[in-house]
Each structure stands twice: as structure tokens, then as C-alpha cells.
Enzyme design. Structure first.
Site, PDB file in Angstrom:
ATOM      1  CE  LYS A 199       0.506   1.022   4.455  1.00  0.00           C
ATOM      2  NZ  LYS A 199       0.958   2.207   5.050  1.00  0.00           N
ATOM      3  CB  THR A 208      -1.128   4.929   3.390  1.00  0.00           C
ATOM      4  OG1 THR A 208      -1.028   4.067   4.490  1.00  0.00           O
ATOM      5  CG2 THR A 208       0.373   5.316   3.078  1.00  0.00           C
TER       6      THR A 208
END
Length: 336
Positions: free
Chosen positions: A189, A246
């Protein structure tokens, strides 16, 4: 009460130390840097990496790794992923049989393509290696804002022990046996977050970011499932949850580095500007290598690698993604 050693005095290590201390546990924080330990002893605050978060006077700070490891109930390995192997190797002589070592960094080792718990198991055979991850920025955990993570381990007993030690009214912890899926979701990610940041730096909007998040988790899931992970993991906190935070948060160093590259900075210039470890840069090449090894298509991650290491303009990378060959969103679905 548990005795816990935090190996690494960065923002995440300090934030987790604060959680454990507030839960009534005895906490020792280790750093290899004497100057950092001296600052923590004097101010009980990491003024560079976690400003505004005061650490309890009950927490011990040390540069003595033996002191921070020997005889403690659990160890939290919180150094950046690139330093996991070297640190684990130094810890090994002091780790007792079955001592819980929790990886809280996120990354894949480029040379070996090993996850961080695999590295821990290789370097510290006596350790009971586990992982704690999910959508969590140290800045918010340190301030006591509600956060939810997942404790992953091979044994249910270990995962539930970690859950019991960390969990409180603002820090909820689930358990999972899918350590591989959790670690792949957490590492990959960061690469997608670089792409999301590049889109922000280019001045693109919410539509672009939604596309990157959605297609990004599809890439991560394709690879993870092919490697043996459970697809439910990628749909949960350590997959899509971690990816969302994120890609969208102002606290995300990966997103910030991507933004700078979208504005024309080189990878090296962006890393220097962020002044903290940008894990996605270290995981990007490993992600491509895994995709090639398992013959999984990863177009977003491929383009990120070209921007990072081949000086490809971010705008050109986005254009190539948009102009890829036509296809269905889900190839397994059939028309009537």
C-alpha cells in the site's frame, strides 16, 4: 503487567510505547543513537519525529540493546524495514525461547523478497514472530485518537496475548492468522500511496485518487492471493483500510513524497525533503519482482517504479495508465 521493549525510537515506536505505558505496562525504548536517547531522557518527547506527545516518566530509555531485550515479555521491532534484518541479527543473542517479537514496520526485503516476520524468524529462530498493523498514523495514536489495528500471529494464543496487552478504549485490536496477507497489504500500500501523492502533486482530483485506491487494492490482492493470502484480509483493516489512510492522510510520508515527485522533484530530492524513511521507495522494486515471480499484472506499481528509478515524469505515467488496453473491471464475471 507486561514488560515490553520498543526497539526503535522513531514516531511509531514512541507512539506504541505511550499506548503500552498508559495500559499499565513497564516499557523500555531502545535507540542506537546516543543523541536521540539523551533527548528523550531530557524532554520525554521526540521533538523531531513526534512533537507534542509527552512520554511518561516511567518509561526507560537506553542505547543498550541487551537491556532492552533480555527477559522482557514482548519486543516491538519498530525500526524502518530496511534495518529490520541488521537489528534482528543484533537482538538474536538476547532473545529467549518463545519470546514474542512483534514487527510493526512495513516492507518487503528487496534482495530476498522476504516479509519482515520471515526475516525475524530467520535471524532469531527462538522468537515467536508476530505482526501488528492497520490504518494508524503515529501522530494520531500518540494523541489518543481512536485507532483500530490487527494483531497477526501463527498461533491464536500469541495474537490474543498481543491484543490483550495493547487494547484499550481508544486502541482497538483485532486478531488474524493471515500474517502473510497482512504484511503484503501493509508493504505494498505504501507504493500505491506514492502514486496517490503524485496525483495530488499534479493537481488531480478525488476521481483520480479513488481510481488509484480501488485499482491499487486490486493489484495488491491479485498478488497476495496468488502467494497464498486470504482475500478477506485485503478487504479489511490491513488491506483497503491501511491503503485509504496512507493515500489520503496529511500524515502520510509516502503520500507527501509522491506529491513532491508530482511537482517535479526527483526521488532523492523528495526523500531529503520528507526527512523521514519513505517505506514505499524501498518496497517498490520488491513489489515488481514479486509480480514477475508470480506472473501477476501490476500496472500502477510498474509506473511508480519508472517514476522512482527511471526519471519518468509522473504525468506521463498517469497518461499511460489511462490509455492501457480496454478491459472489463472483473474478468471472472460473465455476461448473460
Amino acid at each position: 503487567m507486561a514488560k515490553a521493549g520498543i526497539i526503535g525510537a522513531g514516531s511509531w515506536g514512541c507512539a506504541l510505547a505511550s499506548v503500552l505505558d498508559k495500559n499499565g505496562h513497564q516499557v523500555t525504548i531502545w535507540s542506537i543513537m546516543e543523541q536521540e536517547v539523551a533527548m528523550l531522557k531530557e524532554k520525554h518527547e521526540h521533538t523531531d519525529k513526534l512533537p507534542g506527545v509527552k512520554l511518561s516518566d516511567k518509561i526507560t530509555f537506553t542505547t543498550d540493546l541487551k537491556e532492552a531485550v533480555t527477559g522482557l515479555d514482548l519486543l516491538v521491532l519498530a525500526v524502518p524495514s530496511a534495518f529490520t534484518r541488521d537489528t534482528a541479527k543484533k537482538m538474536a543473542p538476547y532473545v529467549g525461547k518463545g519470546q514474542v517479537v512483534i514487527s510493526v514496520a512495513k516492507g518487503i526485503e528487496e534482495k530476498t523478497l522476504m516479509t519482515l516476520t520471515e526475516i525475524i524468524e530467520e535471524e532469531i529462530p527462538d522468537a515467536d514472530a508476530a505482526v501488528l498493523c492497520g490504518p494508524s498514523h503515529a501522530e494520531e495514536v500518540g494523541r489518543g485518537l481512536p485507532t483500530t489495528l490487527v494483531a497477526g500471529a501463527k498461533s491464536k494464543k500469541t495474537a490474543e496475548y498481543i491484543q490483550s496487552v495493547f487494547m484499550n478504549e481508544v486502541f482497538r485490536v483485532y486478531t488474524s492468522p493471515d500474517v502473510l496477507g497482512m504484511e503484503l497489504g501493509g508493504a505494498l500500500k505504501n507504493v500505491i500511496a506514492l502514486a496517490a501523492g503524485m496525483a495530488d502533486g499534479l493537481g488531480y482530483g478525488d476521481n483520480t485518487k479513488a481510481a488509484l485506491i480501488t485499482r491499487g487494492i486490486a493489484e495488491i490482492a491479485r498478488l497476495a492471493v496468488c502467494m497464498g493470502a486470504n482475500p478477506d484480509t485485503l478487504n479489511g483493516l490491513t488491506g483497503i483500510g491501511d491503503l485509504i489512510v496512507t493515500c489520503a492522510s496529511r500524515h502520510s510520508r509516502n503520500r507527501r513524497a509522491g506529491m513532491l515527485m508530482g511537482q517535479g522533484y526527483t526521488m532523492e530530492q523528495a526523500m531529503n525533503e520528507v526527512k523521514m524513511v519513505v517505506e514505499g521507495v524501498y518496497s517498490a522494486k520488491a513489489a515488481i519482482a514479486l509480480g514477475q515471480k508470480y506472473q501477476v499484472s501490476m500496472p500502477i506499481i510498474e509506473q511508480v517504479n519508472q517514476v522512482l528509478f527511471e526519471n519518468k515524469p509522473a504525468k506521463e505515467a498517469v497518461t499511460e495508465l489511462m490509455l492501457r488496453d480496454k478491459r472489463s473491471e472483473y474478468t471472472a464475471m460473465e455476461w448473460e
